[in-house]
Every structure is written in structure tokens, then in C-alpha cells.
Motif scaffolding. Sequence first.
Motif, PDB file in Angstrom:
ATOM      1  N   GLY A   1       1.037  -0.661   0.106  1.00 24.99           N
ATOM      2  CA  GLY A   1       0.124  -0.111  -0.530  1.00 24.99           C
ATOM      3  C   GLY A   1       0.536   1.126   0.045  1.00 24.99           C
ATOM      4  N   PHE A   2       0.189   2.335   0.013  1.00 24.81           N
ATOM      5  CA  PHE A   2       1.037   3.895  -0.658  1.00 24.81           C
ATOM      6  C   PHE A   2       1.608   3.931   0.857  1.00 24.81           C
ATOM      7  CE2 PHE A   2       0.370   8.466  -0.017  1.00 24.81           C
ATOM      8  CZ  PHE A   2       1.958   8.726  -0.777  1.00 24.81           C
ATOM      9  N   ALA A   3       0.625   3.860   1.746  1.00 21.00           N
ATOM     10  CA  ALA A   3       1.210   4.184   2.984  1.00 21.00           C
ATOM     11  C   ALA A   3       0.897   2.669   4.007  1.00 21.00           C
ATOM     12  CB  ALA A   3       0.308   5.208   3.822  1.00 21.00           C
ATOM     13  N   GLY A   4       1.863   2.734   4.884  1.00 22.41           N
ATOM     14  CA  GLY A   4       1.250   1.490   5.666  1.00 22.41           C
ATOM     15  C   GLY A   4       0.491   1.854   6.678  1.00 22.41           C
ATOM     16  N   PRO A   5      -0.291   0.149   6.908  1.00 23.63           N
ATOM     17  CA  PRO A   5      -1.421   0.765   7.707  1.00 23.63           C
ATOM     18  C   PRO A   5      -1.194   1.432   8.665  1.00 23.63           C
ATOM     19  CG  PRO A   5      -1.294  -1.885   6.756  1.00 23.63           C
ATOM     20  CD  PRO A   5       0.615  -0.225   6.525  1.00 23.63           C
ATOM     21  N   ARG A   6      -0.153   1.703   9.813  1.00 25.55           N
ATOM     22  CA  ARG A   6      -0.102   1.748  10.665  1.00 25.55           C
ATOM     23  C   ARG A   6       0.361   3.497  10.815  1.00 25.55           C
ATOM     24  NH1 ARG A   6       5.685   0.754  13.929  1.00 25.55           N
ATOM     25  NH2 ARG A   6       5.856   1.247  12.898  1.00 25.55           N
ATOM     26  N   VAL A   7       0.394   3.946   9.261  1.00 25.42           N
ATOM     27  CA  VAL A   7       0.565   5.364   9.455  1.00 25.42           C
ATOM     28  C   VAL A   7      -0.817   5.610   9.097  1.00 25.42           C
ATOM     29  CG1 VAL A   7       1.128   7.511   7.912  1.00 25.42           C
ATOM     30  CG2 VAL A   7       2.990   5.362   8.535  1.00 25.42           C
ATOM     31  N   VAL A   8      -1.484   4.528   8.168  1.00 26.14           N
ATOM     32  CA  VAL A   8      -3.250   4.727   8.252  1.00 26.14           C
ATOM     33  C   VAL A   8      -3.916   5.378   9.591  1.00 26.14           C
ATOM     34  CG1 VAL A   8      -4.793   4.765   7.133  1.00 26.14           C
ATOM     35  CG2 VAL A   8      -2.950   3.806   5.388  1.00 26.14           C
ATOM     36  N   GLU A   9      -3.976   4.506  10.101  1.00 23.87           N
ATOM     37  CA  GLU A   9      -4.534   4.380  10.859  1.00 23.87           C
ATOM     38  C   GLU A   9      -4.403   5.925  11.944  1.00 23.87           C
ATOM     39  OE1 GLU A   9      -4.082   0.093  12.542  1.00 23.87           O
ATOM     40  OE2 GLU A   9      -5.170  -0.418  10.726  1.00 23.87           O
ATOM     41  N   GLN A  10      -3.169   5.668  12.624  1.00 18.68           N
ATOM     42  CA  GLN A  10      -2.827   6.282  13.401  1.00 18.68           C
ATOM     43  C   GLN A  10      -2.681   8.285  13.017  1.00 18.68           C
ATOM     44  OE1 GLN A  10       0.448   5.740  15.975  1.00 18.68           O
ATOM     45  NE2 GLN A  10       0.251   3.613  16.260  1.00 18.68           N
ATOM     46  N   THR A  11      -2.639   8.580  11.904  1.00 21.70           N
ATOM     47  CA  THR A  11      -2.733   9.939  11.652  1.00 21.70           C
ATOM     48  C   THR A  11      -4.462  10.074  10.966  1.00 21.70           C
ATOM     49  OG1 THR A  11      -2.378   8.649   8.969  1.00 21.70           O
ATOM     50  CG2 THR A  11      -0.945   9.741  10.447  1.00 21.70           C
ATOM     51  N   THR A  12      -5.368   9.120  10.217  1.00 24.54           N
ATOM     52  CA  THR A  12      -6.806   9.598   9.713  1.00 24.54           C
ATOM     53  C   THR A  12      -7.507   8.724  11.090  1.00 24.54           C
ATOM     54  OG1 THR A  12      -6.743   7.605   8.464  1.00 24.54           O
ATOM     55  CG2 THR A  12      -5.597   9.249   7.473  1.00 24.54           C
ATOM     56  N   GLY A  13      -7.506   7.506  11.732  1.00 26.65           N
ATOM     57  CA  GLY A  13      -8.483   6.803  12.637  1.00 26.65           C
ATOM     58  C   GLY A  13      -9.043   5.738  11.469  1.00 26.65           C
ATOM     59  N   GLU A  14      -9.091   5.818  10.461  1.00 24.03           N
ATOM     60  CA  GLU A  14      -9.423   4.649  10.245  1.00 24.03           C
ATOM     61  C   GLU A  14      -8.933   3.001  10.036  1.00 24.03           C
ATOM     62  OE1 GLU A  14     -10.143   3.833   4.741  1.00 24.03           O
ATOM     63  OE2 GLU A  14      -9.254   5.567   5.630  1.00 24.03           O
ATOM     64  N   GLU A  15      -9.701   2.183  10.008  1.00 25.47           N
ATOM     65  CA  GLU A  15      -8.621   1.075   9.846  1.00 25.47           C
ATOM     66  C   GLU A  15      -9.076   0.198   8.523  1.00 25.47           C
ATOM     67  OE1 GLU A  15      -8.030  -0.917  12.593  1.00 25.47           O
ATOM     68  OE2 GLU A  15      -8.113   0.728  14.248  1.00 25.47           O
ATOM     69  N   VAL A  16      -7.699  -0.525   8.453  1.00 28.65           N
ATOM     70  CA  VAL A  16      -8.107  -0.232   6.828  1.00 28.65           C
ATOM     71  C   VAL A  16      -7.897  -2.279   6.800  1.00 28.65           C
ATOM     72  CG1 VAL A  16      -6.533   1.360   6.153  1.00 28.65           C
ATOM     73  CG2 VAL A  16      -5.405  -0.772   7.185  1.00 28.65           C
ATOM     74  N   ALA A  17      -7.899  -2.379   7.832  1.00 36.10           N
ATOM     75  CA  ALA A  17      -7.547  -4.418   7.840  1.00 36.10           C
ATOM     76  C   ALA A  17      -8.360  -4.640   6.921  1.00 36.10           C
ATOM     77  CB  ALA A  17      -8.145  -4.893   9.942  1.00 36.10           C
ATOM     78  N   ASN A  18      -7.954  -6.229   6.049  1.00 33.66           N
ATOM     79  CA  ASN A  18      -9.492  -6.346   5.702  1.00 33.66           C
ATOM     80  C   ASN A  18     -10.068  -5.511   4.075  1.00 33.66           C
ATOM     81  OD1 ASN A  18      -9.019  -8.723   6.945  1.00 33.66           O
ATOM     82  ND2 ASN A  18     -10.659  -8.134   8.310  1.00 33.66           N
ATOM     83  N   ARG A  19      -9.800  -4.537   4.267  1.00 31.72           N
ATOM     84  CA  ARG A  19     -10.108  -3.539   3.511  1.00 31.72           C
ATOM     85  C   ARG A  19      -9.284  -2.831   1.943  1.00 31.72           C
ATOM     86  NH1 ARG A  19     -12.432   1.300   6.761  1.00 31.72           N
ATOM     87  NH2 ARG A  19     -13.942   1.844   4.711  1.00 31.72           N
ATOM     88  N   SER A  20      -7.763  -3.106   2.676  1.00 30.22           N
ATOM     89  CA  SER A  20      -6.961  -2.474   1.655  1.00 30.22           C
ATOM     90  C   SER A  20      -5.272  -2.850   2.291  1.00 30.22           C
ATOM     91  CB  SER A  20      -7.347  -1.240   1.105  1.00 30.22           C
ATOM     92  OG  SER A  20      -6.992  -0.106   2.789  1.00 30.22           O
ATOM     93  N   HIS A  21      -4.415  -2.823   1.361  1.00 21.80           N
ATOM     94  CA  HIS A  21      -2.951  -2.703   2.230  1.00 21.80           C
ATOM     95  C   HIS A  21      -2.581  -4.751   1.920  1.00 21.80           C
ATOM     96  CE1 HIS A  21      -3.873   1.657   2.941  1.00 21.80           C
ATOM     97  NE2 HIS A  21      -2.753   1.093   3.348  1.00 21.80           N
ATOM     98  N   SER A  22      -3.282  -4.848   1.545  1.00 21.08           N
ATOM     99  CA  SER A  22      -3.030  -6.419   1.109  1.00 21.08           C
ATOM    100  C   SER A  22      -2.861  -6.898   0.045  1.00 21.08           C
ATOM    101  CB  SER A  22      -3.463  -7.130   1.786  1.00 21.08           C
ATOM    102  OG  SER A  22      -4.984  -7.624   1.233  1.00 21.08           O
ATOM    103  N   ALA A  23      -1.879  -7.955  -0.019  1.00 22.94           N
ATOM    104  CA  ALA A  23      -1.851  -8.765  -1.402  1.00 22.94           C
ATOM    105  C   ALA A  23      -3.084  -8.892  -1.715  1.00 22.94           C
ATOM    106  CB  ALA A  23      -0.819  -9.520  -1.204  1.00 22.94           C
ATOM    107  N   GLU A  24      -4.030  -9.538  -0.813  1.00 16.52           N
ATOM    108  CA  GLU A  24      -5.274 -10.516  -1.713  1.00 16.52           C
ATOM    109  C   GLU A  24      -6.487  -8.858  -1.619  1.00 16.52           C
ATOM    110  OE1 GLU A  24      -3.643 -13.298   0.111  1.00 16.52           O
ATOM    111  OE2 GLU A  24      -3.735 -11.275   1.212  1.00 16.52           O
ATOM    112  N   THR A  25      -6.366  -7.935  -1.459  1.00 16.32           N
ATOM    113  CA  THR A  25      -6.782  -6.341  -1.795  1.00 16.32           C
ATOM    114  C   THR A  25      -6.314  -6.166  -2.885  1.00 16.32           C
ATOM    115  OG1 THR A  25      -5.543  -5.635  -0.096  1.00 16.32           O
ATOM    116  CG2 THR A  25      -8.126  -6.374   0.413  1.00 16.32           C
ATOM    117  N   ALA A  26      -5.026  -5.635  -2.981  1.00 13.87           N
ATOM    118  CA  ALA A  26      -4.467  -5.453  -4.535  1.00 13.87           C
ATOM    119  C   ALA A  26      -4.979  -6.780  -5.215  1.00 13.87           C
ATOM    120  CB  ALA A  26      -3.072  -5.669  -4.442  1.00 13.87           C
ATOM    121  N   PHE A  27      -5.328  -7.358  -5.257  1.00 15.09           N
ATOM    122  CA  PHE A  27      -4.976  -8.547  -6.403  1.00 15.09           C
ATOM    123  C   PHE A  27      -6.599  -8.543  -6.905  1.00 15.09           C
ATOM    124  CE2 PHE A  27      -6.526 -12.541  -8.188  1.00 15.09           C
ATOM    125  CZ  PHE A  27      -6.186 -13.126  -8.742  1.00 15.09           C
TER     126      PHE A  27
END
Length: 475
Positions: free
Chosen positions: A154-180
Amino acid sequence: MLTALVEEWDVDLASGDPLTFPGYRAKLDGLDHESVRTGLADLSGTRIVLIEGDFEVIGGSMGLVHGEKVVRAFDRATDARLPVLVVTQSGGARMQEGMVALVQMARTVAAARRHAAAGLLSVAVHRSPTTGGVLASYGSLADLRVVEAGATVGFAGPRVVEQTTGEEVANRSHSAETAFDAGLVDDMVVGDDAALAWVRGVLGIDETPLVVADPPGGPAPDPAAEPNSAWHAVLAARHPGRPSGIHVAAAASTSWIELGVGTDPALRTAIATVGGHRTVVVACDRYAGSGRPSPAGFRLAQRGIHLAGRLGLTVVTFVDTPGAEPGSSAENDGIAVEIARTFAAMAEVPTATISVCVGEGGSGGALALAAADRLLLQDEAVFSVIGPEGAAAILERDASRAPQVAPLLRLTSTDLVDLGIVDRTVPDDIDDTIAAVHHELDEVAGGQAAWVGQGRLRRFDAATDRWLRTTPTSP
């Protein structure tokens, strides 16, 4: 490393610590190599340039040395006319070097584009993690890309996204499976062996055949339909046991590396070896869903056509569809503009194009894939401005009158040769069809294809001129 280097480059480069960042100098002094290795590799006698990131070195981050090594590697590959294999594993641009690190994104992108502009192939394997400046620069510009299953991507790492935006990205983006699933990579593999096998297939070192299920089969065409009639031809073209485009493509090719696996099962695009020639193949599958290509399928076909032009490969299309997907979701996703862009891609590609209609060619969604230098039609295939049922619904307000309307459309192979729309017909037998395609490809490779360079729309222009009339003007 994914594969060993036979010659490593630029091991003497070191960073000058541009920000005098606290503790960074000591970190650099403790390194015995940088966060990327570059050099020559050999895969069964095929030389390639390898660019491989190393997450163990400062999180694989791209600083000025990393960027310089990548730039030099791409430029050496360009000069030597070699393909590039990029293996990414990075946390992004190196914070300890600030803007000096960030500008490496622009430099590596420019180097990657110089390599591409030279007509050379690049492929990428994304390992975990692949984020930030590497993904958003040279890592995403490879012609074909594969991701290792389970990788963080993913462009921004999941921890960066979650701690700077408050958005939980698990199972929604930032993985091989979601990219595929989103079509951001061409395929997903498990482990180094599978990744290397994919690379070898892309480079044409190993053959990777396409395997497809047989056509479903079904009853013979309606015996009430008059033999040799237009309606009989329509029924024959639609017969459930008839091989569709993907079946002919599978039988014609010895190697198949698919772009955007799963993007649109009704319209598939690949780098394939056909009759010993590396080509880009676009193949319809009328048994997949409605058999009608979606906007995403057309976009993928355009990507393949553009890639063929850049790499100097012939485009081969196997057409068999009642037409493009007309529903609301397709409409809102731009089906009309994607058909237009596919026509444009076929018109502008600088390499030879060959198309075979192996079943039904329905309206503009089919013709966008068939507006080629050389257009062949199987004897019992049909091609029409609209399906007979649609024409009957418009003209007779009764789709059941399709058998009576079909001959008015002049959609049979005999009609289309007479109209000058197709170059020639080929037997319906799959082996005979493949032999005809191999013959056309051999002529292209041997410089004997007289039709190359004579105007891609010469048939369509001639058919237009034949029926064009002018009316007297008033004095």
C-alpha cells in the motif's frame, strides 16, 4: 535474493548524511550494504538486470544511494537492451535523508520510463512489505506485476493510515489480496519458487500453457432453421458446444502469461507465444457470465495493446461475443468511452494486428477488438451491426421475428466477404483456424505480409467508398 547476481553493481556508493540526522551516521557506518542490490543476473541463459530491495536495511527505505543505484541499473539495462526484474520490499522514502530521499521517486520514475521508451520489458515482484515511495515510483511502473500472498502492500503503511486518519484498514486495503481483487497487480503467488516461475514465464524462458475447461456442450442448432440460411448461421455461431475465443487461444498458444487475472472473465488479455511468436493475445469467452465484456475488460485489452506496441509484438484477437455489457453498472463505469478507447488503441498500435472472429461478432463491442490489419472469419461465424433479436425488436417490435430479420443484416461469412468487411474466411475446425493464424504470424515475422503498412482501415474505407453516393446539388 529471488535469484543470484552474477555481477553486482555500485557497491562502493555511500550516503553523505545530508540532514546530519541524529544517530544516522552511526547507522550508516554499521552497514555492509544498502537497502537495494542491483546487478546482472542469469536465468537459464537469459540475462536480466535485477533490482532487489532489502527490508533488513533501514526498513528497505529509499535514500539517495538506493535511488542512484536504481537509476543506474535502469539506464544500464536500457543501454544493454536487457529486461529488468524489480523485487520490492520497502517501507518507503528514507526519513533520515528528508527531501534528498524523496526526490529519488522522480529520478527512478524517469529512469524506468527511459527503459520503457526503449521498448524493453520490466516485471516486478512485490514482497512484504512494499509501501511508500518505492511502490509509488519505480515499483509500480513495471509492465507486469505480481504480489506474494499475504504481503502488506500500500502507499501508506497501515499503521500510518490508522494513526494519522483514524481509519481501520484491516481487510479493506493494504494487502496482497485486496490489491489483487482491485486489479492493481496481475497475479498473486505463494513463495519464491512460484514468483520465480512467474518471472521465467513472463520472460519467455519457460512455457506456461493456458488450460481452460471444454465448452459446455448442448443440443445441435434448431433443425427447423433452413440450412445455409442466415438464422442457421447465427445458431451455429452460438452453439453451446462451439469453442469460444479463449478455447482457440489456449489451443493456439504454448505459453500464456495473463494480465490482470480475474479482471473480466469474458475478455482476457495475455502475453502469449503463438506459433513460436511472442504476441499479445486478447480473447473473448462467451461462456463466462453473459459473455459480454465489461469496461474493465476493455481497459485491460487496451493495456495489452499498448504494451504490444511498445515491445514490438503482434496483437492477435479471438473475437466471440454478442456485444459489450450494456447494464447500468457498465454504463456508469464508462462502457462507451472504453469501447472508443479500444478502437483508438487498435488504430494507433505501431505493430501488426490480426483478428479472427470464431463465433459471434456483436456490434461495436466486438468490432473494437476486430478493427485489425488482417480480419479473418470462420465459415459459420457471424458479425453484425446488432443481434437479430435486437434488430427485430426495433424493426418489428417483436424479438421473436429474429429468424426473419437475420438475412436482412447480411451477417454471414459469405455476406461479409462480399461486402469487403473481412479479408477471408477460414474453416470452423479449430486446427485449421490455428494454422491460418500461424501462417499470418509467420508472414509478419518474415516481412512477407503485404497487408502490413497498407492502412489498417483499408477494407472499411473501400467498403465505404463502394457504397458512397453523391447527390446532385441545386444550381
